[in-house]
Design a protein around this motif. Structure first.
Motif, mmCIF file in Angstrom:
data_model
loop_
_atom_site.group_PDB
_atom_site.id
_atom_site.type_symbol
_atom_site.label_atom_id
_atom_site.label_comp_id
_atom_site.label_asym_id
_atom_site.label_seq_id
_atom_site.Cartn_x
_atom_site.Cartn_y
_atom_site.Cartn_z
ATOM 1 N N LEU A 66 -6.129 9.970 4.026
ATOM 2 C CA LEU A 66 -4.696 10.253 4.141
ATOM 3 C C LEU A 66 -4.355 11.372 3.172
ATOM 4 N N LEU A 67 -3.829 12.463 3.693
ATOM 5 C CA LEU A 67 -3.336 13.534 2.844
ATOM 6 C C LEU A 67 -1.939 13.151 2.372
ATOM 7 N N ALA A 68 -1.617 13.450 1.131
ATOM 8 C CA ALA A 68 -0.324 13.070 0.572
ATOM 9 C C ALA A 68 0.842 13.534 1.440
ATOM 10 N N GLU A 69 0.721 14.720 2.007
ATOM 11 C CA GLU A 69 1.803 15.253 2.826
ATOM 12 C C GLU A 69 1.975 14.519 4.157
ATOM 13 N N GLY A 75 -0.487 5.729 7.776
ATOM 14 C CA GLY A 75 -0.747 7.126 8.085
ATOM 15 C C GLY A 75 -2.191 7.571 7.929
ATOM 16 N N PHE A 76 -3.083 6.671 7.524
ATOM 17 C CA PHE A 76 -4.491 7.028 7.376
ATOM 18 C C PHE A 76 -5.092 7.347 8.735
ATOM 19 N N GLN A 77 -6.070 8.248 8.718
ATOM 20 C CA GLN A 77 -6.815 8.597 9.920
ATOM 21 C C GLN A 77 -8.287 8.266 9.712
ATOM 22 N N LEU A 103 0.830 -1.207 0.000
ATOM 23 C CA LEU A 103 0.000 0.000 0.000
ATOM 24 C C LEU A 103 0.864 1.257 0.000
ATOM 25 N N LYS A 104 1.921 1.267 0.794
ATOM 26 C CA LYS A 104 2.831 2.420 0.800
ATOM 27 C C LYS A 104 3.438 2.642 -0.586
ATOM 28 N N HIS A 146 -3.699 14.337 -3.978
ATOM 29 C CA HIS A 146 -3.672 15.136 -2.756
ATOM 30 C C HIS A 146 -4.212 14.339 -1.564
ATOM 31 N N LYS A 147 -5.257 13.537 -1.805
ATOM 32 C CA LYS A 147 -5.878 12.788 -0.717
ATOM 33 C C LYS A 147 -6.245 11.382 -1.170
ATOM 34 N N PHE A 148 -5.973 10.435 -0.278
ATOM 35 C CA PHE A 148 -6.345 9.043 -0.491
ATOM 36 C C PHE A 148 -7.494 8.689 0.446
#
Length: 178
Positions: A171-174, A146-148, A111-112, A125-127
């Motif tokens: 998850l935001l790309a940043e 890193g997903f919330q 996934l990463k 920008h967003k996943f």
């Protein structure tokens, strides 16, 4: 032809010889416990043919990548990417692994790789990702990447006779984990 590599894994596009594995994953009730009621073979075959076809970002179709080990070529499962909106730079991701591959970090690692590639290739920008509330293992994979958790969709879909709560993750790309 697209190929992504990690230390242990190779992710590549579907090909006709992957049908057996694709069918096995999509028809196994245990693997699909939190995903769907397994569909008839002809429905799975149609899905396979569409996903094995040439893909481009924004096509309205899922890109499905085969996950296999670099050293032996062992089939691990599938990872997917879907463009929800080019304008809003938003994509959805998903994965489905063989029972034997669970708990070894393959879902997180693959996934990463897909997320990093999508950021570089399509300026995502967003996943977005979804998993059933009771699917604790999938939630852990998303959180390791890193997903919330952004919300709970109560009784969002039905598997068999049971309504399932769906967790919506973002998850935001940043914010992605390297």
């Amino acid at each position: 032809m697209l190929a992504l590599y990690t230390d242990r894994l190779k992710l590549r596009c579907l090909k006709e010889s992957d049908w057996e594995h694709f069918y096995a994953l999509h028809s196994d009730p245990e693997i699909n416990l939190y995903v769907r009621t397994p569909e008839p073979e002809d429905v799975i075959r149609k899905k396979f043919m569409q996903r094995a076809d040439t893909w481009f970002y924004g096509s309205g179709e899922w890109l499905t990548l085969v996950i296999e080990t670099v050293d032996t070529g062992l089939f691990i499962g599938l990872n997917g990417l879907y463009c929800q909106s080019i304008e809003e730079q938003r994509a959805e991701v998903g994965y489905l692994l063989t029972k034997e591959s669970h708990g070894q970090g393959y879902a997180t690692e693959s996934l990463k790789a897909v997320i990093d590639w999508a950021c570089l290739s399509f300026n995502v920008h967003k996943f977005i990702a979804h998993c059933a509330k009771d699917n604790k293992a999938s939630a852990r994979v998303l959180e390791k990447c890193g997903f919330q958790l952004e919300g709970l969709l109560r009784q969002q879909f039905k598997i068999g006779e049971h309504w399932v709560d769906d967790c919506a993750y973002g998850l935001l790309a940043e914010e992605r984990q390297r």
